[in-house]
Design an enzyme around this catalytic site. Structure first.
Site, PDB file in Angstrom:
ATOM      1  N   ASP A   1       0.864  -1.176   0.000  1.00 30.11           N
ATOM      2  CA  ASP A   1       0.000   0.000   0.000  1.00 30.11           C
ATOM      3  C   ASP A   1       0.908   1.236   0.000  1.00 30.11           C
ATOM      4  O   ASP A   1       2.130   1.129  -0.194  1.00 30.11           O
ATOM      5  CB  ASP A   1      -1.006  -0.038   1.166  1.00 30.11           C
TER       6      ASP A   1
ATOM      7  N   HIS B   1      10.085 -23.793   8.801  1.00 25.09           N
ATOM      8  CA  HIS B   1       9.042 -24.492   9.571  1.00 25.09           C
ATOM      9  C   HIS B   1       7.641 -24.322   8.984  1.00 25.09           C
ATOM     10  O   HIS B   1       6.832 -25.240   9.068  1.00 25.09           O
ATOM     11  CB  HIS B   1       9.032 -23.986  11.019  1.00 25.09           C
TER      12      HIS B   1
ATOM     13  N   THR C   1       2.210  -1.711   9.126  1.00 20.49           N
ATOM     14  CA  THR C   1       2.506  -2.665  10.197  1.00 20.49           C
ATOM     15  C   THR C   1       2.738  -4.073   9.684  1.00 20.49           C
ATOM     16  O   THR C   1       3.251  -4.920  10.421  1.00 20.49           O
ATOM     17  CB  THR C   1       1.313  -2.761  11.169  1.00 20.49           C
TER      18      THR C   1
ATOM     19  N   CYS D   1       3.037  -3.303   4.104  1.00 22.35           N
ATOM     20  CA  CYS D   1       2.191  -2.174   4.490  1.00 22.35           C
ATOM     21  C   CYS D   1       2.819  -1.561   5.746  1.00 22.35           C
ATOM     22  O   CYS D   1       3.950  -1.905   6.092  1.00 22.35           O
ATOM     23  CB  CYS D   1       0.724  -2.583   4.676  1.00 22.35           C
TER      24      CYS D   1
ATOM     25  N   HIS E   1       7.039 -30.645  10.156  1.00 20.02           N
ATOM     26  CA  HIS E   1       6.489 -29.334   9.776  1.00 20.02           C
ATOM     27  C   HIS E   1       5.446 -29.481   8.675  1.00 20.02           C
ATOM     28  O   HIS E   1       4.459 -28.756   8.654  1.00 20.02           O
ATOM     29  CB  HIS E   1       7.622 -28.396   9.354  1.00 20.02           C
TER      30      HIS E   1
HETATM   31  C1  RB5 Z   1      -2.094   2.598   6.425  1.00 20.95           C
HETATM   32  O1  RB5 Z   1      -2.128   3.793   7.122  1.00 20.95           O
HETATM   33  C2  RB5 Z   1      -1.942   1.420   7.395  1.00 20.95           C
HETATM   34  O2  RB5 Z   1      -3.129   1.231   8.090  1.00 20.95           O
HETATM   35  C3  RB5 Z   1      -1.542   0.191   6.632  1.00 20.95           C
HETATM   36  O3  RB5 Z   1      -0.358   0.422   5.967  1.00 20.95           O
HETATM   37  C4  RB5 Z   1      -1.297  -1.066   7.469  1.00 20.95           C
HETATM   38  O4  RB5 Z   1      -0.452  -0.801   8.544  1.00 20.95           O
HETATM   39  C5  RB5 Z   1      -2.490  -1.819   7.852  1.00 20.95           C
HETATM   40  O5  RB5 Z   1      -2.416  -2.895   8.439  1.00 20.95           O
END
Ligand code: RB5
Length: 141
Positions: A8, A97, A66, A64, A132
Site C-alpha cells: 500500500d 518451519h 505494520t 504495508c 512441519h
Molecule cells: C495505512 O495507514 C496502514 O493502516 C496500513 O499500511 C497497514 O499498517 C495496515 O495494516
C-alpha cells in the site's frame, strides 16, 4: 525465481528499494501500488495472493505500515501462508518451519537494511518438511 510483490502507500518506498536491491536476482511482477496516494491494503494483498496461488513455484512479498493488514488479508486465501517478518531469524524460520509462500514486511517498523537482510534470509532458507509438513497439513479448515 518469480516474485509477486505488492504494497500500500505506506510500503511503496520500501517496495521500490527491494526491487532495486534484488534486480537481476529475481523476476518481479509488481501488483502496485505505485504512488504514495492513500489506498486500501486488501486490494494488493488479494492480488498478490491470487498470483502466488496461480503461478506455481512463485513467492510473494507484501508490505504495508505494520504488515498486519496484508498478512490478515492474504491468509484468507486457502493455500497462502503469509508470514509477518521483521528479523532475519524469523524469516528463515517462516520458510524452514511454516513453508511461508508470502513474506510480509512492516515498512513503518523496520529499517531498510534489516528489511533486505530479512528477505535475504527468507529466500536462502529451505523448508525442512517432516513434522512441519504434518503441521501445515492441519492448517486449512
Ligand atoms: C495505512 O495507514 C496502514 O493502516 C496500513 O499500511 C497497514 O499498517 C495496515 O495494516
Amino acid at each position: 525465481m518469480k516474485i509477486h510483490i505488492g504494497s500500500d502507500h505506506a510500503g511503496v518506498e520500501l517496495k521500490e528499494l527491494i526491487k532495486k536491491h534484488f534486480d537481476g536476482k529475481f523476476e518481479f511482477e509488481d501488483e502496485g501500488t505505485f504512488t504514495t496516494e492513500s489506498v486500501d491494503y486488501p486490494d494488493f494483498a488479494h492480488a498478490v495472493a491470487q498470483k502466488v496461488l496461480e503461478d506455481g513455484g512463485s513467492l510473494g512479498i507484501l508490505i504495508c505500515g505494520t504488515g498486519n493488514g496484508m498478512a490478515i488479508t492474504a491468509n484468507k486465501h486457502a493455500g497462502i501462508r503469509a508470514a509477518l517478518c521483521w528479523a532475519p531469524e524469523i524469516a528463515a524460520l517462516a520458510k524452514q518451519h511454516n513453508n511461508a509462500n508470502i513474506i510480509v514486511l512492516p515498512a513503518r517498523f523496520i529499517p531498510s537494511d534489516v528489511a533486505i537482510a530479512t528477505l535475504t534470509a527468507f529466500f536462502e532458507a529451505e523448508f525442512e518438511g517432516g513434522r512441519h509438513q504434518r503441521r501445515i497439513d492441519k492448517i486449512n479448515i
